[in-house]
Design a protein around this motif. Structure first.
Motif, PDB file in Angstrom:
ATOM      1  N   VAL A  41       0.868  -1.171   0.000  1.00 54.78           N
ATOM      2  CA  VAL A  41       0.000   0.000   0.000  1.00 54.78           C
ATOM      3  C   VAL A  41       0.906   1.221   0.000  1.00 54.78           C
ATOM      4  N   GLU A  42       0.765   2.059  -1.031  1.00 50.82           N
ATOM      5  CA  GLU A  42       1.676   3.180  -1.255  1.00 50.82           C
ATOM      6  C   GLU A  42       3.104   2.632  -1.351  1.00 50.82           C
ATOM      7  N   ASP A  43       4.005   3.103  -0.519  1.00 54.03           N
ATOM      8  CA  ASP A  43       5.390   2.655  -0.628  1.00 54.03           C
ATOM      9  C   ASP A  43       5.776   1.662   0.464  1.00 54.03           C
ATOM     10  N   LYS A  88      -6.574   2.257  10.138  1.00 54.20           N
ATOM     11  CA  LYS A  88      -6.940   2.611   8.767  1.00 54.20           C
ATOM     12  C   LYS A  88      -7.313   1.356   7.985  1.00 54.20           C
ATOM     13  N   VAL A 100      -7.823  -0.488   4.626  1.00 53.35           N
ATOM     14  CA  VAL A 100      -7.357  -0.335   3.253  1.00 53.35           C
ATOM     15  C   VAL A 100      -8.046  -1.299   2.287  1.00 53.35           C
ATOM     16  N   PRO A 150     -10.430  -2.601  -2.631  1.00 54.05           N
ATOM     17  CA  PRO A 150      -9.648  -1.573  -1.940  1.00 54.05           C
ATOM     18  C   PRO A 150     -10.509  -0.349  -1.629  1.00 54.05           C
ATOM     19  N   GLU A 181      -9.459   3.340  -0.505  1.00 53.95           N
ATOM     20  CA  GLU A 181      -9.078   4.641  -1.055  1.00 53.95           C
ATOM     21  C   GLU A 181      -7.811   4.597  -1.885  1.00 53.95           C
ATOM     22  N   GLN A 182      -7.000   3.570  -1.697  1.00 55.28           N
ATOM     23  CA  GLN A 182      -5.720   3.494  -2.399  1.00 55.28           C
ATOM     24  C   GLN A 182      -5.564   2.120  -3.037  1.00 55.28           C
ATOM     25  N   PRO A 183      -4.813   2.022  -4.131  1.00 58.41           N
ATOM     26  CA  PRO A 183      -4.553   0.712  -4.720  1.00 58.41           C
ATOM     27  C   PRO A 183      -3.824  -0.200  -3.735  1.00 58.41           C
ATOM     28  N   THR A 228      -2.147  -5.448  -8.984  1.00 61.41           N
ATOM     29  CA  THR A 228      -2.674  -4.326  -8.215  1.00 61.41           C
ATOM     30  C   THR A 228      -4.191  -4.260  -8.342  1.00 61.41           C
ATOM     31  N   VAL A 282      -7.572  -2.006  -7.595  1.00 63.20           N
ATOM     32  CA  VAL A 282      -7.791  -0.562  -7.526  1.00 63.20           C
ATOM     33  C   VAL A 282      -9.087  -0.257  -6.792  1.00 63.20           C
ATOM     34  N   PRO A 283      -9.169   0.896  -6.122  1.00 64.73           N
ATOM     35  CA  PRO A 283     -10.381   1.269  -5.386  1.00 64.73           C
ATOM     36  C   PRO A 283     -11.609   1.296  -6.301  1.00 64.73           C
TER      37      PRO A 283
END
Length: 289
Positions: free
Chosen positions: A80-82, A123, A125, A152, A154-156, A252, A254-255
């Motif tokens: 998630v993100e980085d 949070k 995800v 998901p 809000e984020q991929p 991945t 996606v939301p």
């Protein structure tokens, strides 16, 4: 058939008075696992799964792999993100119960539907919806359908299996038995070797009970509408049968888009012949999903 609350953490599904399986929505604890080991607790999985004689097929918090839990669905790499997390061993991200969606009891089948979340701290995800449908048993078999819906928030969210083995996804951890008491069958026939990164439509695990000569087991089946069908597997004679999706190549999600994963656990008496297993899979795969 019936659905019954067994505790504030677990719900059982019954065929008559015989238990079929238990879904653990609450946090379960491995009493023998050292508390300094992060794998000492887990939630949102199926265990036990019973055979048609009432014997337990699955294992929870086994001493060889504390992070194995009956029928479960986790990944060694969740990005998630980085940041990358590990739901396979339970580090950094948790599966948590959110709400019940439905409990449907019919004459020939029952369905239990639940919404869970994947949480990083507080949070959420990922929205995880689980639908478990148990069909009434026949003379020698019983079908349990498991549907996973992943969305998901809000984020991929990127999923990836373990390199060189591909595990990560739905896994059924059978009770540990001596290799000579275990028979694994795949669509090409019996196999005495453990398979890695092998695309398969289904895997059957049958074992002999320690106190008797009778055998029983279950087949984990993949529906043809499953993404990347047929996915890769990792099979192990000591217990775990692992669907590797998406496998070693990251994918991945996606939301706003839901990924649907459909499986059947076909519980049976005895050691089925290859043609019997193929017929059982044909019956499942021919059903529209």
């Amino acid at each position: 058939m019936a659905i019954r609350d067994l505790s504030d953490k677990s719900v059982g599904i019954f065929d008559g008075e015989r238990p079929v399986l238990v879904y653990n929505h609450g946090v379960m604890v491995g009493e023998h696992v050292p508390k300094q080991d992060h794998r000492w607790k887990r939630a949102c999985y199926i265990h036990p799964v019973y055979d048609l004689s009432g014997d337990v097929l699955t294992e929870d918090f086994p001493k060889d792999h504390y992070h194995h839990h009956g029928v479960f669905w986790t990944w060694p790499y969740v990005k998630v993100e980085d940041k990358t997390f590990d739901t396979w061993q339970g580090t950094g991200m948790d599966q948590r119960f959110v709400r019940w969606i439905d409990r449907k009891v019919g004459v020939d089948a029952v369905t239990l539907a639940v919404e869970n979340g994947w949480f990083i701290g507080e949070k959420k995800v990922m929205i995880e919806q689980v639908e478990i449908t148990v069909n009434r048993a026949g003379a020698d078999s019983q079908a349990v359908d498991v549907r996973l819906l992943l969305t998901p928030t809000e984020q991929p969210v990127t999923l990836q299996g373990r390199g060189g083995k591909s595990y990560g996804g739905l896994t059924m951890r059978f009770r540990s038995k001596a290799k000579e008491d275990v028979t694994i069958t795949v669509p090409t026939g019996r196999t005495r070797e453990d398979l890695k990164m092998t695309p398969l439509q289904w895997v059957d695990y049958t074992s002999k009970h320690s106190d008797a000569d009778d055998m029983s087991g279950a087949t984990v089946m993949i529906h043809p509408q499953h993404p990347d069908y047929p996915p890769m597997w990792l099979t192990r004679h000591y217990g775990p049968q692992c669907v590797g999706w998406p496998g070693v190549e990251a994918q991945t999600l996606v939301p706003g888009e839901t990924t649907q994963l459909d499986y059947r656990i076909w519980i049976h008496r005895g050691l089925p012949e290859l043609e019997q297993l193929k017929k059982a899979y044909e019956d499942y795969s021919s059903n529209a999903n």
